[in-house]
Design a protein around this motif. Structure first.
Motif, PDB file in Angstrom:
ATOM      1  N   UNK A 121     -37.334 -52.457 -76.926  1.00  0.00           N
ATOM      2  CA  UNK A 121     -36.851 -51.105 -77.113  1.00  0.00           C
ATOM      3  C   UNK A 121     -37.466 -50.021 -76.428  1.00  0.00           C
ATOM      4  N   UNK A 122     -38.527 -50.227 -76.192  1.00  0.00           N
ATOM      5  CA  UNK A 122     -39.306 -49.277 -75.501  1.00  0.00           C
ATOM      6  C   UNK A 122     -40.068 -48.519 -76.502  1.00  0.00           C
ATOM      7  N   UNK A 123     -40.071 -49.041 -77.827  1.00  0.00           N
ATOM      8  CA  UNK A 123     -40.617 -47.935 -79.088  1.00  0.00           C
ATOM      9  C   UNK A 123     -42.105 -48.459 -79.212  1.00  0.00           C
ATOM     10  N   UNK A 124     -43.033 -47.280 -79.814  1.00  0.00           N
ATOM     11  CA  UNK A 124     -44.006 -47.770 -80.143  1.00  0.00           C
ATOM     12  C   UNK A 124     -44.140 -48.958 -81.118  1.00  0.00           C
ATOM     13  N   UNK A 127     -46.175 -62.799 -82.464  1.00  0.00           N
ATOM     14  CA  UNK A 127     -46.064 -61.533 -82.433  1.00  0.00           C
ATOM     15  C   UNK A 127     -45.249 -61.323 -84.022  1.00  0.00           C
ATOM     16  N   UNK A 128     -45.436 -60.339 -84.408  1.00  0.00           N
ATOM     17  CA  UNK A 128     -44.385 -59.865 -85.495  1.00  0.00           C
ATOM     18  C   UNK A 128     -42.882 -59.576 -84.639  1.00  0.00           C
ATOM     19  N   UNK A 129     -41.902 -60.121 -85.437  1.00  0.00           N
ATOM     20  CA  UNK A 129     -40.645 -59.954 -84.817  1.00  0.00           C
ATOM     21  C   UNK A 129     -40.229 -58.381 -84.691  1.00  0.00           C
ATOM     22  N   UNK A 130     -40.957 -57.745 -85.627  1.00  0.00           N
ATOM     23  CA  UNK A 130     -40.461 -56.245 -85.459  1.00  0.00           C
ATOM     24  C   UNK A 130     -41.195 -55.718 -84.283  1.00  0.00           C
ATOM     25  N   UNK A 131     -42.442 -56.095 -84.111  1.00  0.00           N
ATOM     26  CA  UNK A 131     -43.104 -55.702 -82.927  1.00  0.00           C
ATOM     27  C   UNK A 131     -42.365 -56.178 -81.585  1.00  0.00           C
TER      28      UNK A 131
END
Length: 86
Positions: free
Chosen positions: A29-32, A19-23
């Motif tokens: 963090x519970x973000x989309x 997975x992308x590190x950003x994803x």
């Protein structure tokens, strides 16, 4: 081609977890986690039309505007995606 297991977006290379590190960070963090996009098929994800063999002879005394025009003449922006991601 490799796709992120979280967002499904295309990536040239992903870490071993797939997975992308950003994803991963956004998910933790519970973000989309929206898709980070798919590679444009017109320009192969480069964002411009041109090849690696293309060259632009630049005289640095020309100034930034003239240099920018010279680069754009050799590597025109992709008309389909404008940045490599659709």
């Amino acid at each position: 081609m490799t796709n992120c297991v979280i967002c499904g977006g295309w990536a040239r290379q992903l870490p071993p977890h797939g997975a992308h590190n950003l994803c991963v960070a956004r998910r933790n963090l519970g973000q989309p986690t929206p898709s980070l996009g798919e590679k444009c098929t017109t320009c192969n994800g480069t964002g411009h039309l041109g090849t690696a063999q293309s060259t632009a002879l630049l005289d640095f005394r020309l100034g930034p505007a003239a240099i920018s025009r010279a680069i754009a003449a050799v590597f025109p922006t992709c008309p389909d995606c404008k940045n490599g991601i659709k």
